[in-house]
Every structure is written in structure tokens, then in C-alpha cells.
Design a protein around this motif. Structure first.
Motif, PDB file in Angstrom:
ATOM      1  N   CYS A   1      17.225   0.103   3.306  1.00  0.00           N
ATOM      2  CA  CYS A   1      17.171   1.349   2.851  1.00  0.00           C
ATOM      3  C   CYS A   1      15.750   1.164   2.033  1.00  0.00           C
ATOM      4  N   PRO A   2      14.557   1.390   2.873  1.00  0.00           N
ATOM      5  CA  PRO A   2      13.155   1.346   2.324  1.00  0.00           C
ATOM      6  C   PRO A   2      13.090   2.403   1.226  1.00  0.00           C
ATOM      7  N   ILE A   3      12.198   2.208   0.288  1.00  0.00           N
ATOM      8  CA  ILE A   3      11.772   3.125  -0.990  1.00  0.00           C
ATOM      9  C   ILE A   3      10.999   4.264  -0.574  1.00  0.00           C
ATOM     10  N   GLU A   4      10.918   5.366  -0.800  1.00  0.00           N
ATOM     11  CA  GLU A   4      10.322   6.263  -0.493  1.00  0.00           C
ATOM     12  C   GLU A   4       9.692   6.981  -1.765  1.00  0.00           C
ATOM     13  N   GLY A   5       8.613   7.756  -1.782  1.00  0.00           N
ATOM     14  CA  GLY A   5       7.739   8.087  -2.930  1.00  0.00           C
ATOM     15  C   GLY A   5       7.155   7.141  -3.889  1.00  0.00           C
ATOM     16  N   GLU A   6       7.339   7.575  -4.977  1.00  0.00           N
ATOM     17  CA  GLU A   6       6.579   6.742  -6.134  1.00  0.00           C
ATOM     18  C   GLU A   6       7.456   5.488  -6.334  1.00  0.00           C
ATOM     19  N   LEU A   7       6.839   4.406  -6.347  1.00  0.00           N
ATOM     20  CA  LEU A   7       7.666   3.086  -6.696  1.00  0.00           C
ATOM     21  C   LEU A   7       7.945   3.015  -7.985  1.00  0.00           C
ATOM     22  N   THR A   8       9.126   2.971  -8.515  1.00  0.00           N
ATOM     23  CA  THR A   8       9.337   2.921  -9.889  1.00  0.00           C
ATOM     24  C   THR A   8      10.340   1.755 -10.237  1.00  0.00           C
ATOM     25  N   ARG A   9      10.355   1.142 -11.252  1.00  0.00           N
ATOM     26  CA  ARG A   9      11.298   0.111 -11.465  1.00  0.00           C
ATOM     27  C   ARG A   9      12.910   0.582 -11.157  1.00  0.00           C
TER      28      ARG A   9
END
Length: 140
Positions: A53-61
């Protein structure tokens, strides 16, 4: 004191040359800054393309935590640097200790290479998580 007398203190302040940084320190700082940028690019690539489940958009904590990322793993033996010179030129190389991103019980490296965590590594992350939970409870 007449106006023709020089104010030597003021003159010294005006003539003082700012201290220049040590050239070797400046080169090492530049090298380490470059290493940091490259490591961050690899970490971002792993988070955006190679984890489950790769992260999309801004990388946030919050997004990183929701993805089950337990941390970023580095080797104990790195970074290592080597300075070589031939009397004319100096070459500085730094090898990163970045191993990858830990998701669940897996270490995910550059390019998506995966391996299960060792028992020692798993124990380390479990201890870290318990300490984090204890810190969260103390803040409540």
C-alpha cells in the motif's frame, strides 16, 4: 585628539577579514549533505513504490504510521568515509549505512528488495514500540 588622528579600533573592525571555514570541513559537510539527500530520495522511493500500500501525496507522519512503517534501518558499521589523494586531487567517498524501511516484520531496501527481520531486529523494534506506547500513556 584631532580629526586627523585615525581611530585604529574602528579601522581594525573594518579591515578584519571574516574567518574562512576549514576547506576539509566544508568538503565533508557538502559530502554528508549530499549523502543525506540521496538517502532521503531512496527512502521516499521505497515509501512511494515498494511498500505494501504505497503512500500517495504528501508524506506525513500519520500516513507513514498508518502504512505500518516501524522505522528506517541503518547498519551499525556505516556510514564509512574514505579520503584518497594523489598529491594533486583529493577524493572523498562516503558509503551509506541505509539498509531500508521496516514495514511489519520485513526490511524493504532500495529497488524493493525484501527480507524478513532477524530475531534481534524484531526485538529491537518491539522494544521501541513499547517505549513509545509508555511515552504516549505518560502524556495522557
Amino acid at each position: 585628539m584631532d580629526k586627523s588622528t585615525l581611530d585604529t579600533l574602528k579601522l581594525r573592525d573594518m579591515m578584519t577579514v571574516p574567518e574562512l571555514p576549514d576547506p576539509m570541513e566544508a568538503v565533508m559537510k557538502q559530502t554528508m549533505d549530499g549523502l543525506y539527500k540521496k538517502e532521503m530520495a531512496v527512502i521516499e522511493d521505497i515509501l512511494r513504490h515498494h511498500i505494501d500500500c504505497p503512500i500517495e501525496g504528501e508524506l506525513t507522519r500519520e500516513k507513514v504510521k498508518a502504512a505500518g512503517i516501524r522505522g528506517v534501518m541503518y547498519s551499525d558499521n556505516f556510514p564509512q568515509s574514505k579520503v584518497e589523494g594523489n598529491g594533486k586531487d583529493i577524493c572523498i567517498s562516503v558509503t551509506s549505512g541505509l539498509m531500508g524501511v521496516v514495514q511489519g516484520d520485513w526490511l524493504i531496501g532500495a529497488g524493493g528488495a525484501r527480507r524478513p527481520l532477524t530475531e534481534k531486529e524484531r526485538d529491537y523494534y518491539e522494544r521501541q514500540e513499547r517505549m513509545e506506547q509508555m511515552g504516549d500513556k505518560a502524556q495522557e
